[in-house]
Design an enzyme around this catalytic site. Structure first.
Site, short mmCIF file in Angstrom:
data_model
loop_
_atom_site.label_atom_id
_atom_site.label_comp_id
_atom_site.label_asym_id
_atom_site.label_seq_id
_atom_site.Cartn_x
_atom_site.Cartn_y
_atom_site.Cartn_z
N LYS A 7 9.23 -17.02 -10.05
CA LYS A 7 8.54 -15.89 -10.68
C LYS A 7 7.40 -16.40 -11.56
CE LYS A 7 9.39 -11.97 -13.67
NZ LYS A 7 10.29 -11.39 -14.65
N ASN A 63 0.85 -1.19 0.00
CA ASN A 63 0.00 0.00 0.00
C ASN A 63 0.89 1.25 0.00
OD1 ASN A 63 0.40 0.97 2.84
ND2 ASN A 63 -0.40 -1.09 3.27
N LYS A 72 -12.07 -2.90 18.60
CA LYS A 72 -10.67 -3.26 18.91
C LYS A 72 -10.29 -2.87 20.34
CE LYS A 72 -9.47 -2.77 14.01
NZ LYS A 72 -8.41 -2.96 13.05
N LYS A 83 -14.38 1.20 15.19
CA LYS A 83 -13.07 0.54 15.43
C LYS A 83 -12.66 0.68 16.89
CE LYS A 83 -11.40 0.63 10.71
NZ LYS A 83 -10.75 1.33 9.63
N PHE A 94 -5.21 3.89 14.45
CA PHE A 94 -5.46 4.86 13.39
C PHE A 94 -6.59 4.31 12.53
CE2 PHE A 94 -2.44 8.41 12.60
CZ PHE A 94 -1.69 8.29 13.76
N ASP A 102 -4.69 -6.17 4.98
CA ASP A 102 -5.76 -6.98 5.56
C ASP A 102 -5.72 -8.42 5.04
OD1 ASP A 102 -6.92 -5.03 7.21
OD2 ASP A 102 -7.80 -4.06 5.46
O1 PMT Z 1 2.76 6.35 6.41
P1 PMT Z 1 2.20 7.63 5.82
O2 PMT Z 1 2.48 7.75 4.35
O3 PMT Z 1 2.62 8.83 6.63
O4 PMT Z 1 0.61 7.54 5.93
C1 PMT Z 1 -0.04 7.59 7.18
C2 PMT Z 1 -1.25 6.66 7.24
C3 PMT Z 1 -2.32 7.13 6.29
C4 PMT Z 1 -0.83 5.23 6.89
C5 PMT Z 1 -1.74 6.70 8.74
O5 PMT Z 1 -2.15 8.01 9.04
C6 PMT Z 1 -2.90 5.76 8.98
O6 PMT Z 1 -4.05 6.08 8.80
N1 PMT Z 1 -2.57 4.51 9.41
C7 PMT Z 1 -3.54 3.41 9.56
C8 PMT Z 1 -3.86 2.82 8.22
C9 PMT Z 1 -4.81 1.64 8.33
O7 PMT Z 1 -4.39 0.55 8.13
O8 PMT Z 1 -6.02 1.91 8.72
P2 PMT Z 1 -7.18 0.79 8.93
O9 PMT Z 1 -8.39 1.60 9.15
O10 PMT Z 1 -7.15 -0.19 7.82
O11 PMT Z 1 -6.73 0.03 10.25
C10 PMT Z 1 -7.20 0.43 11.53
C11 PMT Z 1 -6.16 0.16 12.58
O12 PMT Z 1 -5.97 -1.26 12.73
C12 PMT Z 1 -4.78 0.73 12.29
O13 PMT Z 1 -4.26 1.24 13.50
C13 PMT Z 1 -3.98 -0.46 11.79
O14 PMT Z 1 -2.58 -0.34 12.14
C14 PMT Z 1 -4.61 -1.61 12.54
N2 PMT Z 1 -4.60 -2.90 11.81
C15 PMT Z 1 -5.26 -3.03 10.62
C16 PMT Z 1 -5.30 -4.26 9.99
C17 PMT Z 1 -4.63 -5.36 10.57
N3 PMT Z 1 -4.62 -6.54 9.99
N4 PMT Z 1 -3.97 -5.20 11.73
C18 PMT Z 1 -3.95 -4.00 12.37
O15 PMT Z 1 -3.34 -3.86 13.44
#
Ligand code: PMT
Length: 403
Positions: free
Chosen positions: A289, A209, A342, A338, A324, A279
């Site tokens: 490959k 990503n 969580k 969330k 986040f 995810d």
């Molecule tokens: O790195 P940059 O370029 O500065 O960009 C910053 C950012 C946009 C990545 C950052 O600000 C941000 O939003 N990070 C979280 C991105 C994300 O994965 O969001 P989500 O809504 O999909 O996940 C929610 C939360 O669960 C996040 O804290 C994530 O770390 C966590 N998660 C998600 C999926 C997973 N399998 N395990 C997790 O722990």
């Protein structure tokens, strides 16, 4: 907080150099010891004598002045300082500092210094907006320097816009605040995750990503600045690991991030998950490959573990868990869901469709949500500034915060 602090002030050649006299005076009134290094150009605006009288210390301009004592002057000054402030900072000094040029006393001292570094830019608004200047500011920020943004208004050149040196009381307040935060998290373990995970398809390809790591690295820097023992678990990123970390763990896949995070979270008082974790991962990884023989190619994906959810399930009393949420619609609703799902204490919600927000930008626009339903909206700010606001918001009383 400035009592007894040693501040090295670099003055460069801009009309705002006269305001640096006021900065020295205010720093000394606050109890700091100040030494001044001027560029040759700065002496065209204000004399050395003025700074010598107001700082109560000799002023350095020339690399080749007769030796007064047997110290290597730029190294001695660099070692002496608890913080280095360049005010006003011209476009020229920003460019030299970003490139690592060392052609006079100030630039040489900046290179030799390992102290926290502050730049207060002041220049014509078009110069300030120029991509070269902005790029240099970005480079310096990424290296951990603090930029004290100029104010907008009528400039000495007659133009109007951002470029006026921040007011001396504000500059001094920023230094004061920096030292106040210095020991706030001393002895506290903080775990931060950053950047995106990558999930291999075959030996040369992966699903990834757009996360650059900037947000997470800024959070780690802020925690270091507050004196914490910081562990940063990072997916692949072009950024250098921030200085002062206790541990830096580089991972690639969500599974690797999970292992590192669960191990490190155990003893962490604060956990902030800024990483963009994939995810899903390809169910099978091809040993060789994949050849482009077919018109279509299907890859079956399998769900990754939700690391944050697991952290929420294992959360210990007193631990502060911050997630986040990167959303493209229904920001508040999804972020609130969330927090519940969580078991988080706080979530930082960013609408990644907004210009200047989200992935791979130096700025972000976020809303801070807490478990009790409170929402704090933040305007567009640098990721470094947002990191500071996040810590101010999440820290409880016993860690020096307002919660
Ligand atoms: O790195 P940059 O370029 O500065 O960009 C910053 C950012 C946009 C990545 C950052 O600000 C941000 O939003 N990070 C979280 C991105 C994300 O994965 O969001 P989500 O809504 O999909 O996940 C929610 C939360 O669960 C996040 O804290 C994530 O770390 C966590 N998660 C998600 C999926 C997973 N399998 N395990 C997790 O722990």
């Amino acid at each position: 907080m400035l009592e007894g602090k040693k501040i090295l002030l670099g003055v460069t050649g801009g009309i705002a150099a006269y305001k640096a006299v006021d900065i020295v005076s205010r720093l000394r009134k606050a109890g700091a010891e100040v030494r001044v290094v001027m560029t040759r150009e700065a002496t065209e605006f204000v004399t050395e004598l003025t700074f010598r009288e107001i700082s109560g210390n000799p002023v350095t301009v020339d690399m080749w002045a007769p030796i007064q004592h047997w110290n290597v002057a730029h190294i001695a000054l660099a070692d002496w300082a608890d913080a280095v402030l360049v005010a006003p900072a011209t476009a020229n000094i920003l460019a030299k500092a970003a490139l690592g040029v060392a052609d006079d006393m100030l630039t040489t001292t900046l290179l030799a210094s390992t102290s926290p570094l502050f730049f207060a830019p002041a220049m014509n608004c078009n110069m300030y907006a120029h991509p070269a200047v902005q790029k240099n500011i970005e480079t310096l920020t990424a290296r951990g320097a603090h930029i004290i943004a100029p104010e907008a208004g009528k400039l000495a050149c007659g133009a109007e816009g951002p470029g006026r040196l921040a007011e001396p009381p504000q500059i001094v307040a920023i230094l004061d605040d920096f030292f106040a935060r210095g020991g706030q998290l001393s002895g506290v373990k903080v775990l931060v995750t950053a950047a995106g995970t990558i999930e291999p398809i075959d030996p040369v390809r992966y699903i990834g990503n757009r996360s650059s790591g900037k947000m997470g690295y800024a959070l780690a820097e802020e925690a270091v600045a507050r004196g914490a023992d910081v562990v940063l678990v990072s997916g692949p990123s072009a950024l250098s690991a921030p200085k002062g970390l206790k541990t830096f763990i580089s991972v690639e896949t969500a599974q690797e991030m999970r292992e590192a995070v669960l191990r490190e979270a155990e003893a962490s008082r604060i956990v902030i998950k800024a990483a963009a974790v994939a995810d899903y991962h390809p169910k099978t990884v091809a040993a060789h490959k994949i050849k482009k023989n077919d018109e279509e190619l299907s890859i079956t994906l399998e769900k990754n573990p939700d690391i944050l959810k697991e952290l929420g399930q294992r959360k210990k009393k007193g631990q502060i868990l911050v997630g986040f949420a990167a959303e493209t619609q229904n920001l508040l609703q999804y972020a609130q869901e969330k927090i519940e799902k969580k078991n988080l204490d706080f979530i930082v919600a960013n609408d990644v469709t907004k210009p200047g927000a989200g992935f791979n930008t130096s700025t972000n626009i976020v809303k801070l949500l807490s478990r009790d339903g409170a929402v704090k909206e933040m305007p567009l700010m640098t990721k470094r500034e947002i990191a500071k606001c996040i810590f101010d918001y999440i820290l409880p009383d016993d860690l020096g915060g307002n919660n």
